[in-house]
Design a protein around this motif. Sequence first.
Motif, PDB file in Angstrom:
ATOM      1  N   HIS A  51       0.754  -1.125   0.169  1.00  0.00           N
ATOM      2  CA  HIS A  51      -0.127  -0.093  -0.085  1.00  0.00           C
ATOM      3  C   HIS A  51       0.950   1.377  -0.175  1.00  0.00           C
ATOM      4  CE1 HIS A  51      -3.482  -2.506   0.365  1.00  0.00           C
ATOM      5  NE2 HIS A  51      -2.991  -3.058   1.383  1.00  0.00           N
ATOM      6  N   SER A  52       1.927   1.174  -1.017  1.00  0.00           N
ATOM      7  CA  SER A  52       2.723   2.411  -1.031  1.00  0.00           C
ATOM      8  C   SER A  52       3.728   2.630  -0.008  1.00  0.00           C
ATOM      9  CB  SER A  52       1.938   3.581  -1.491  1.00  0.00           C
ATOM     10  OG  SER A  52       1.186   3.495  -2.729  1.00  0.00           O
ATOM     11  N   ASN A  53       3.775   1.921   1.043  1.00  0.00           N
ATOM     12  CA  ASN A  53       4.636   2.274   2.323  1.00  0.00           C
ATOM     13  C   ASN A  53       5.402   0.809   2.260  1.00  0.00           C
ATOM     14  OD1 ASN A  53       4.091   4.723   3.752  1.00  0.00           O
ATOM     15  ND2 ASN A  53       2.076   3.738   3.950  1.00  0.00           N
ATOM     16  N   PRO A  54       6.776   1.184   2.494  1.00  0.00           N
ATOM     17  CA  PRO A  54       7.894  -0.002   2.841  1.00  0.00           C
ATOM     18  C   PRO A  54       7.601  -0.739   3.964  1.00  0.00           C
ATOM     19  CG  PRO A  54       8.661   2.100   3.453  1.00  0.00           C
ATOM     20  CD  PRO A  54       7.390   2.611   2.793  1.00  0.00           C
ATOM     21  N   CYS A  55       7.406  -2.023   3.772  1.00  0.00           N
ATOM     22  CA  CYS A  55       7.395  -2.819   5.274  1.00  0.00           C
ATOM     23  C   CYS A  55       8.567  -3.478   5.290  1.00  0.00           C
ATOM     24  CB  CYS A  55       6.212  -3.928   4.799  1.00  0.00           C
ATOM     25  SG  CYS A  55       6.358  -4.936   3.422  1.00  0.00           S
ATOM     26  N   GLY A  56       9.678  -3.366   4.490  1.00  0.00           N
ATOM     27  CA  GLY A  56      10.848  -4.116   4.738  1.00  0.00           C
ATOM     28  C   GLY A  56      11.816  -3.464   3.756  1.00  0.00           C
ATOM     29  N   LYS A 107      16.922  -9.784   4.439  1.00  0.00           N
ATOM     30  CA  LYS A 107      16.874  -8.665   5.416  1.00  0.00           C
ATOM     31  C   LYS A 107      15.475  -7.935   5.190  1.00  0.00           C
ATOM     32  CE  LYS A 107      21.813  -7.815   6.544  1.00  0.00           C
ATOM     33  NZ  LYS A 107      22.586  -6.849   6.765  1.00  0.00           N
ATOM     34  N   ALA A 108      15.021  -7.822   4.188  1.00  0.00           N
ATOM     35  CA  ALA A 108      13.673  -7.242   3.755  1.00  0.00           C
ATOM     36  C   ALA A 108      12.722  -8.124   3.979  1.00  0.00           C
ATOM     37  CB  ALA A 108      13.960  -6.927   2.161  1.00  0.00           C
ATOM     38  N   SER A 150       3.521  10.425   5.808  1.00  0.00           N
ATOM     39  CA  SER A 150       3.859  11.216   7.045  1.00  0.00           C
ATOM     40  C   SER A 150       2.166  10.959   7.959  1.00  0.00           C
ATOM     41  CB  SER A 150       3.788  12.512   6.807  1.00  0.00           C
ATOM     42  OG  SER A 150       4.993  12.774   6.245  1.00  0.00           O
ATOM     43  N   ASN A 151       2.407  10.961   9.324  1.00  0.00           N
ATOM     44  CA  ASN A 151       3.665  10.944  10.116  1.00  0.00           C
ATOM     45  C   ASN A 151       4.407   9.811   9.862  1.00  0.00           C
ATOM     46  OD1 ASN A 151       3.568  13.823  10.946  1.00  0.00           O
ATOM     47  ND2 ASN A 151       1.941  12.993  12.549  1.00  0.00           N
ATOM     48  N   ALA A 152       5.706   9.715  10.074  1.00  0.00           N
ATOM     49  CA  ALA A 152       6.698   8.563   9.606  1.00  0.00           C
ATOM     50  C   ALA A 152       7.718   8.393  10.641  1.00  0.00           C
ATOM     51  CB  ALA A 152       7.125   8.589   8.079  1.00  0.00           C
ATOM     52  N   ILE A 153       7.813   7.210  11.251  1.00  0.00           N
ATOM     53  CA  ILE A 153       8.902   6.909  12.033  1.00  0.00           C
ATOM     54  C   ILE A 153       9.390   5.497  11.436  1.00  0.00           C
ATOM     55  CG2 ILE A 153       9.633   6.129  14.271  1.00  0.00           C
ATOM     56  CD1 ILE A 153       9.084   9.107  14.245  1.00  0.00           C
ATOM     57  N   VAL A 154      10.813   5.328  11.435  1.00  0.00           N
ATOM     58  CA  VAL A 154      11.351   4.086  10.745  1.00  0.00           C
ATOM     59  C   VAL A 154      12.424   3.705  11.883  1.00  0.00           C
ATOM     60  CG1 VAL A 154      13.088   3.128   8.978  1.00  0.00           C
ATOM     61  CG2 VAL A 154      10.911   4.712   8.418  1.00  0.00           C
ATOM     62  N   LEU A 155      12.317   2.642  12.280  1.00  0.00           N
ATOM     63  CA  LEU A 155      13.723   1.941  13.201  1.00  0.00           C
ATOM     64  C   LEU A 155      14.423   1.143  12.367  1.00  0.00           C
ATOM     65  CD1 LEU A 155      11.685   3.094  15.327  1.00  0.00           C
ATOM     66  CD2 LEU A 155      11.986   0.850  16.764  1.00  0.00           C
ATOM     67  N   ALA A 156      15.659   0.981  12.558  1.00  0.00           N
ATOM     68  CA  ALA A 156      16.584   0.182  11.739  1.00  0.00           C
ATOM     69  C   ALA A 156      17.798  -0.368  12.434  1.00  0.00           C
ATOM     70  CB  ALA A 156      17.143   1.142  10.686  1.00  0.00           C
ATOM     71  N   ARG A 157      18.212  -1.431  12.219  1.00  0.00           N
ATOM     72  CA  ARG A 157      19.577  -2.003  12.837  1.00  0.00           C
ATOM     73  C   ARG A 157      20.131  -3.012  11.582  1.00  0.00           C
ATOM     74  NH1 ARG A 157      18.897  -4.833  18.224  1.00  0.00           N
ATOM     75  NH2 ARG A 157      21.279  -5.560  17.751  1.00  0.00           N
ATOM     76  N   ASP A 158      21.386  -3.260  11.662  1.00  0.00           N
ATOM     77  CA  ASP A 158      21.980  -4.310  10.925  1.00  0.00           C
ATOM     78  C   ASP A 158      21.553  -4.061   9.470  1.00  0.00           C
ATOM     79  OD1 ASP A 158      23.087  -5.459  13.097  1.00  0.00           O
ATOM     80  OD2 ASP A 158      21.304  -6.375  13.616  1.00  0.00           O
ATOM     81  N   ASN A 159      21.409  -2.958   8.894  1.00  0.00           N
ATOM     82  CA  ASN A 159      21.142  -2.658   7.481  1.00  0.00           C
ATOM     83  C   ASN A 159      19.818  -3.096   7.098  1.00  0.00           C
ATOM     84  OD1 ASN A 159      23.707  -1.013   7.064  1.00  0.00           O
ATOM     85  ND2 ASN A 159      24.655  -3.135   6.619  1.00  0.00           N
ATOM     86  N   MET A 160      18.844  -2.959   8.011  1.00  0.00           N
ATOM     87  CA  MET A 160      17.488  -3.616   7.693  1.00  0.00           C
ATOM     88  C   MET A 160      16.691  -2.618   8.466  1.00  0.00           C
ATOM     89  SD  MET A 160      17.518  -7.167   9.371  1.00  0.00           S
ATOM     90  CE  MET A 160      15.510  -7.485   9.449  1.00  0.00           C
ATOM     91  N   THR A 161      15.339  -2.250   7.981  1.00  0.00           N
ATOM     92  CA  THR A 161      14.311  -1.753   8.799  1.00  0.00           C
ATOM     93  C   THR A 161      13.560  -2.724   9.992  1.00  0.00           C
ATOM     94  OG1 THR A 161      12.480  -2.413   7.139  1.00  0.00           O
ATOM     95  CG2 THR A 161      13.588  -0.134   7.047  1.00  0.00           C
TER      96      THR A 161
END
Length: 516
Positions: free
Chosen positions: A275-280, A293-294, A419-430
Amino acid sequence: MSVKKALISVSDKTGLVPFARRLAAAGVEIISTGGTAASLKEAGISVIGISDVTGFPEIMDGRVKTLHPNIHGGLLAVRDNESHMRQLKELNIGTIDLVVVNLYPFKETIAKPGVTYAEAIENIDIGGPTMLRSAAKNHQFVSVVVDPADYEQVAGEIEAAGDTTLETRRRLAAKVFRHTAAYDALIAGYLNETVGEVFPENLTVTYEKVQDLRYGENPHQRAAFYQEPLHGRAAVSRAEQLHGKELSYNNINDADAALAIVREYAEPAVVAIKHSNPCGVGIGTDIREAYQKAYDADPVSIFGGIVAANRPIDEATALLMKETFLEIILAPDFTQEALDILKEKKNLRLLRLPSIAEAQPQKTAVLRVAPVAGGALVQDCDLKQLTDEEIRVVTDREPTEGELAQLKFAWKVVKHVKSNAIVLARDNMTIGVGAGQMNRVGAAKIAIEQAGDKAQGAVLASDAFFPMPDTVEAAAKAGITAIIQPGGSVRDQDSIDACNRFGIAMVFTSVRHFKH
C-alpha cells in the motif's frame, strides 16, 4: 459526399504505400509533398505535386509549402454553404476531402543525446499541425488521419461507400486535436526547460497511454496507465514484463514506490512495499542477503507485496522469494535459473528494468502533479540527498560510526514513508515502520511495537521534527540509541535534553520529508 481528393504528407511512412494504393484504386486523386511524394512515385502511384495546386514553389527548405489559400480554402470550405462554394469556384480552388498528415519527429529529436537547440527548433512542424487543425475543424465534410493505425478503417469505408462515416470523422478529428495538443505540450515543455521556466502561468503536460487497466484502486473505478513521453528509462512504464498476470492499478502504484526507494541505495538493496509504504528494506553484500533482510523486517506484511531489487535476481535469491506469495518482483535482470524457478508461480509478475541503477537525466526540474478538485498541486519531486556536511550532532553524545551508518540508512527509507513517519533500523535493515499517523508519537509506538526486542540498540528516523519530547521518551524506553530528525521545532531543546538524559545520540538534518 465522396472522397475525391486527398492530401498526404507524412514523416512516419509506416503503411503509407499500401494505403495510398487503395485510395488510388478507389479513384481518389493524391496531392503530396517532398519526401512523401517521392516515396509514392517510386511505388508507381500517381501524385499531384503541392506546387501544382498552390501555383507557388516550396520555399525556405520546405518551411513554406502548404501554407496557402489553395490548400486551406479547399480544406475549410463548408460544403453546404453556397457562399463558400461560390468563392472556391471564383478563385479556382478545389476541395480536399481527405488529409493524411503526421508531424516532424520533435519528440524523437529532443530525445537524442547531444541534440542541439537549433536542431530541435528545426523539427517543430508548422504546416502539418495547421492542415490537421483545418481538416479536423471541418470534419463534417473532411476526413483527417494522423495515425497509421487508422488507415485500414478509412480505406475500407472509402472502398465500401466512397466516403467515411460522420461518426468516423468525428472520432478522427478528436484524435487530431489530442495529437496536436500533445505535440505542442512537448514543444512548450522543451522550451520551458531551456529557459528555466519551472512553474509557468499555464502548465501543459502530456502522457501517452501504455495500457488500459481492468479497474482502478477498486473494481468500481475505471483506470488506464500512461507514461511521460520523455521520462528517463528508470520507470515502471519502461519495464519489460517477463511473466505473470496483467499489471493492476495498485501493482503499478506500489511498484513505483518500491522503485523510488531502491534507487536510493548504491549497495545491493531490496525493498518490499505494501500500500505504497515500505514494510521491509534491507541492504547486504549481495542481493540474496538484502532480500533476506527485507523479508525478516516484516515477514507478515511482505505477503502479497511488491519487491524491487537494484541487482539481478539469481538462483539463490529466487529460491527464497519463491517461498512467499509476492505480486511483483522488479529487478534489473533475472538469471535464467531464477526465471525458471519464479515462473513456476503462474501469476507472479516479473518485471525487468535494466536502468534501475542509472542516474536520472538532468533536467531543470522533475515535477510531481497531484490532482485536487478543480485543479492540481505541482511541486518538485523530493530528490533531496543528505550529505555528511548537513548532519549536525545536537546532543552531548555523538553517534558511533555504526550508529551513523544506520541513521543514514533509515533516513533514506523514512523519506518515502507516508507522514507522520517513523522508521527503526539496525543491521542494515528496517525493523519497524510507523506510517501515516495523525501524531508522531503514535507513529513511533507502531514502529516500536513492530520491532519488539529488536529495538534494543536500534536507531530511529523521523521525517519531521518532534513537537515535544514524548517520541524521545518512547524511543528511550524501547532501547533506541540514536535518532535522526530534521529539527526546527520551537521545543527542540526539550527533545535534546531528553536525549541527553537517556544517553541517546541525536542528529539534525535541517531537511523535512513530509509525504502525504
